[in-house]
Design an enzyme around this catalytic site. Structure first.
Site: not given
Length: 401
Positions: A187-188
């Site tokens: 998850h950026c």
């Protein structure tokens, strides 16, 4: 078709299902933490606001370069070359912003959830239900994990208690977006979106393009400083005083280059070996063979040049909302994890040293949730621990008396 709105807040699931609820679109009743735009055409992550900061950190340095530093470069170089040097970072920035949009506003590969029961909707297509979920509804025990044969290697997959399905290989549940994502990478936080099978290529191009842009601005600023030194026969500090923006951009792009450049190199390694960030950090293939590694060339083709699969979710399709509004993981599992066994939801029957508990009894609504307990053996262990602690406290009180 007549437009409808979401059910009013504060109503219970049973009240919603009993009302003559109009048909809603899937994105309006989606249980993930995503944010939708343009009536479900765009899907963002739960922390999509971080996009503002990311765009600011990219656009502002380029504006400073094009408006202040590039004027000197246009004068130093021939007219056509000077204008080209200014146009390159501007066009490259627009290209990077398009890539950010593809990363942040696209379905990363969300696996569709299983509804609580096909009986809730007579029109529900039974063929779309997984056999695993059908097993849970029939009361059979489902192990928390099972093994699959992938290219001759046994791969273990886990059962997701939130999405009610066995996760496909390389799939993981993102706690931030609350979705199972196919080929989950990470998850950026910079784009506020999960990176998965459908947007990894855009993410890889975004990071590598940003590294190139930082290197370009860093080099052009140094060229500007060197030309100022030659023109005025001065030292580096005098040149930096004449063009302080160049010095600021040199420091900024040098720092950013280490970050995005190192990230690009890391993801090149992941592409070559056909790994994900999640798998690499978990050391998945440290002691065993990677069944997805087909060689450098084939890995590059598969990850970067293969066709992007179609989304498995039609967020704009109309659905019966009671299929999703009645499904809430906390309704089935929240009582055990919060250690809150209310009499309203679970009646007591079995007696253990004065403490009566029956974990297999259901609530008074008439819906049998015992299968949910069967599919979650960890809850039995947690409940047993709760029972033993209360038994010990009760004994200590009796001994004290």
């Amino acid at each position: 078709m007549k437009r409808t709105s979401l059910p009013p807040r504060g109503l219970s699931d049973r009240q919603i299902s009993n009302n003559d609820t109009p048909t809603l679109r899937l994105y309006q009743v989606w249980k993930g933490n995503n944010k939708f735009a343009l009536r479900g055409r765009l899907i963002f992550g739960s922390d999509a606001r971080s996009l503002y900061l990311t765009i600011f950190l990219i656009v502002v340095p380029v504006i400073l370069f094009c408006s202040l530093v590039s004027q000197s470069l246009v004068n130093y170089f021939p007219k056509n070359i000077g204008l080209l040097l200014v146009a390159i970072p501007a066009v490259f920035t627009l290209y990077i912003l398009v890539l950010i949009f593809f990363v942040a506003a696209r379905d990363p590969g969300i696996i569709p959830r299983n509804p609580p029961s096909p009986d809730l909707d007579d029109d529900w297509d039974a063929s779309s239900m997984s056999t695993d979920w059908a097993a849970t509804q029939s009361g059979k025990y489902l192990p928390p994990t099972k093994s699959l044969n992938v290219n001759g290697t046994m791969v273990r997959v886990k059962f997701c208690q939130t999405c009610m399905l066995y996760r496909p290989p390389r799939c993981s549940h993102c706690a931030i977006c609350n979705n199972c994502v196919d080929r989950f990478d990470h998850h950026c936080p910079w784009v506020g979106q999960c990176i998965g099978k459908r947007n990894y290529r855009s993410f890889f191009m975004f990071v590598s393009s940003l590294a190139i842009l930082c290197t370009y601005v860093f080099a052009m600023c140094w060229i500007n400083i060197i030309m100022i030194m030659q023109e005025n026969s001065s030292g580096i500090w005098e040149a930096l005083m004449k063009s302080p923006i160049s010095g600021i951009l040199i420091t900024y792009t040098f720092t950013a280059s280490w970050f995005v450049g190192g990230l690009s190199a890391f993801h090149i390694y992941l592409v070559i070996t056909n790994q994900t960030t999640y798998e690499n950090f978990r050391n998945r293939y440290e002691r065993r063979k990677n069944p997805f590694n087909h060689g450098c060339a084939q890995n590059f083709k598969e990850v970067l040049f293969s066709k992007i699969p179609r989304s498995q979710n039609e967020f704009r399709t109309f659905v019966r909302p009671e299929v999703y509004t009645q499904y809430n993981s906390s309704r089935y599992f929240g009582y055990a994890f919060s250690l809150n066994f209310s009499k309203k939801s679970y009646e007591t029957e079995t007696s253990i040293d004065g403490i009566e508990l029956d974990l297999e009894r259901c609530d008074t609504s008439g819906t049998d949730h015992s299968s949910k307990w069967v599919t979650a053996p960890d809850l039995h262990r947690l409940a047993s621990k709760f029972i033993s602690e209360n038994v010990n406290k009760d004994k200590e009180k009796r001994q004290g008396v």
